[in-house]
Design a protein around this motif. Structure first.
Motif, PDB file in Angstrom:
ATOM      1  N   ALA A 136      -5.002   4.260   1.958  1.00 28.72           N
ATOM      2  CA  ALA A 136      -3.914   4.176   0.983  1.00 28.72           C
ATOM      3  C   ALA A 136      -4.454   3.576  -0.308  1.00 28.72           C
ATOM      4  O   ALA A 136      -5.587   3.077  -0.357  1.00 28.72           O
ATOM      5  CB  ALA A 136      -2.776   3.303   1.511  1.00 28.72           C
ATOM      6  N   ARG A 169       0.835  -1.200   0.000  1.00 29.48           N
ATOM      7  CA  ARG A 169       0.000   0.000   0.000  1.00 29.48           C
ATOM      8  C   ARG A 169       0.866   1.245   0.000  1.00 29.48           C
ATOM      9  O   ARG A 169       2.014   1.224   0.455  1.00 29.48           O
ATOM     10  CB  ARG A 169      -0.940   0.008   1.201  1.00 29.48           C
ATOM     11  CG  ARG A 169      -0.248   0.143   2.550  1.00 29.48           C
ATOM     12  CD  ARG A 169      -1.265  -0.025   3.681  1.00 29.48           C
ATOM     13  NE  ARG A 169      -0.654   0.147   4.991  1.00 29.48           N
ATOM     14  CZ  ARG A 169      -1.294  -0.081   6.131  1.00 29.48           C
ATOM     15  NH1 ARG A 169      -2.578  -0.484   6.121  1.00 29.48           N
ATOM     16  NH2 ARG A 169      -0.683   0.099   7.284  1.00 29.48           N
ATOM     17  N   GLN A 170       0.275   2.308  -0.516  1.00 30.21           N
ATOM     18  CA  GLN A 170       0.987   3.579  -0.574  1.00 30.21           C
ATOM     19  C   GLN A 170       0.033   4.704  -0.216  1.00 30.21           C
ATOM     20  O   GLN A 170      -0.965   4.927  -0.906  1.00 30.21           O
ATOM     21  CB  GLN A 170       1.570   3.803  -1.970  1.00 30.21           C
ATOM     22  CG  GLN A 170       2.476   5.011  -2.056  1.00 30.21           C
ATOM     23  CD  GLN A 170       3.284   5.030  -3.340  1.00 30.21           C
ATOM     24  OE1 GLN A 170       2.996   4.308  -4.300  1.00 30.21           O
ATOM     25  NE2 GLN A 170       4.324   5.839  -3.363  1.00 30.21           N
ATOM     26  N   LYS A 221       3.958   9.102   1.017  1.00 30.16           N
ATOM     27  CA  LYS A 221       4.755   8.044   1.643  1.00 30.16           C
ATOM     28  C   LYS A 221       5.191   7.018   0.610  1.00 30.16           C
ATOM     29  O   LYS A 221       4.639   6.928  -0.478  1.00 30.16           O
ATOM     30  CB  LYS A 221       3.946   7.363   2.751  1.00 30.16           C
ATOM     31  CG  LYS A 221       3.602   8.274   3.904  1.00 30.16           C
ATOM     32  CD  LYS A 221       2.964   7.489   5.035  1.00 30.16           C
ATOM     33  CE  LYS A 221       2.678   8.371   6.229  1.00 30.16           C
ATOM     34  NZ  LYS A 221       2.082   7.607   7.360  1.00 30.16           N
ATOM     35  N   GLU A 222       6.187   6.239   0.991  1.00 25.73           N
ATOM     36  CA  GLU A 222       6.661   5.185   0.110  1.00 25.73           C
ATOM     37  C   GLU A 222       5.696   3.988   0.161  1.00 25.73           C
ATOM     38  O   GLU A 222       4.983   3.793   1.147  1.00 25.73           O
ATOM     39  CB  GLU A 222       8.063   4.743   0.529  1.00 25.73           C
ATOM     40  CG  GLU A 222       9.127   5.785   0.275  1.00 25.73           C
ATOM     41  CD  GLU A 222      10.525   5.210   0.400  1.00 25.73           C
ATOM     42  OE1 GLU A 222      11.485   5.947   0.136  1.00 25.73           O
ATOM     43  OE2 GLU A 222      10.656   4.026   0.774  1.00 25.73           O
ATOM     44  N   ARG A 223       5.753   3.212  -0.888  1.00 28.02           N
ATOM     45  CA  ARG A 223       4.949   1.992  -0.925  1.00 28.02           C
ATOM     46  C   ARG A 223       5.493   1.010   0.098  1.00 28.02           C
ATOM     47  O   ARG A 223       6.697   0.768   0.159  1.00 28.02           O
ATOM     48  CB  ARG A 223       4.988   1.381  -2.329  1.00 28.02           C
ATOM     49  CG  ARG A 223       3.954   0.307  -2.565  1.00 28.02           C
ATOM     50  CD  ARG A 223       3.919  -0.110  -4.015  1.00 28.02           C
ATOM     51  NE  ARG A 223       3.547   1.001  -4.898  1.00 28.02           N
ATOM     52  CZ  ARG A 223       3.307   0.855  -6.197  1.00 28.02           C
ATOM     53  NH1 ARG A 223       3.384  -0.346  -6.759  1.00 28.02           N
ATOM     54  NH2 ARG A 223       2.998   1.911  -6.922  1.00 28.02           N
ATOM     55  N   GLU A 224       4.589   0.446   0.900  1.00 32.14           N
ATOM     56  CA  GLU A 224       5.022  -0.431   1.973  1.00 32.14           C
ATOM     57  C   GLU A 224       4.348  -1.791   1.899  1.00 32.14           C
ATOM     58  O   GLU A 224       3.228  -1.928   1.396  1.00 32.14           O
ATOM     59  CB  GLU A 224       4.724   0.195   3.340  1.00 32.14           C
ATOM     60  CG  GLU A 224       3.259   0.392   3.636  1.00 32.14           C
ATOM     61  CD  GLU A 224       2.999   0.909   5.049  1.00 32.14           C
ATOM     62  OE1 GLU A 224       3.974   1.199   5.778  1.00 32.14           O
ATOM     63  OE2 GLU A 224       1.816   1.010   5.426  1.00 32.14           O
ATOM     64  N   ARG A 253       9.711  -5.103  -1.971  1.00 28.77           N
ATOM     65  CA  ARG A 253       9.174  -4.714  -3.279  1.00 28.77           C
ATOM     66  C   ARG A 253       9.961  -5.326  -4.425  1.00 28.77           C
ATOM     67  O   ARG A 253       9.380  -5.784  -5.413  1.00 28.77           O
ATOM     68  CB  ARG A 253       9.183  -3.190  -3.408  1.00 28.77           C
ATOM     69  CG  ARG A 253       8.166  -2.490  -2.543  1.00 28.77           C
ATOM     70  CD  ARG A 253       8.319  -0.985  -2.636  1.00 28.77           C
ATOM     71  NE  ARG A 253       8.224  -0.511  -4.014  1.00 28.77           N
ATOM     72  CZ  ARG A 253       8.369   0.754  -4.367  1.00 28.77           C
ATOM     73  NH1 ARG A 253       8.623   1.666  -3.453  1.00 28.77           N
ATOM     74  NH2 ARG A 253       8.251   1.128  -5.619  1.00 28.77           N
TER      75      ARG A 253
END
Length: 128
Positions: free
Chosen positions: A92, A38-39, A43-46, A112
């Motif tokens: 997100a 999710r992003q 924020k960065e994709r986590e 990722r």
């Protein structure tokens, strides 16, 4: 080549549930580990959750453990993310991903770069 299409996102109140779906087509689905990321804005994709190709292993981010469940239906080429007790911080865009790098039935990657294909995402918004 693999195509991934997410669905099931939407607007919900905190404490409620949603189930996200990801439909896969193309390369053999049962050979891939599947993950959800999710992003949030800015924020960065986590990483959120992952499941091995045989469903023998699942991994979860600490922030969603005991609230979210990932599961898959190999004959239907589907993977799901059941999200319960949603919080505003879960808001997100949620992405489904497929990874073919593993060599065993327990491969459920959390990073990722271990995923080869990505869907376009589905928006989840949780209001307080």
């Amino acid at each position: 080549q693999v195509q991934l299409v997410e669905s099931g996102g939407g607007l919900v109140q905190a404490g409620n549930s949603l189930r996200l779906s990801c439909a896969a087509s193309g390369r053999t689905f049962s050979s891939s580990a599947m993950g959800w990321f999710r992003q949030a804005p800015g924020k960065e994709r986590e990483f959120v959750a992952a499941i091995s190709r045989s469903a023998m292993r699942t991994n979860y981010a600490d922030s969603v453990k005991d609230r979210f469940t990932i599961f898959r239906d190999n004959p239907r080429n589907m993977v799901y993310l059941q999200m319960n007790s949603l919080k505003p911080e879960d808001t997100a865009v949620y992405y489904c991903a497929a990874g073919f790098g593993g060599t065993n039935y327990y491969y459920a990657p959390t990073r990722r770069h271990e995923y080869d294909y990505w869907g376009q995402g589905t928006q989840v918004t949780v209001s307080s």
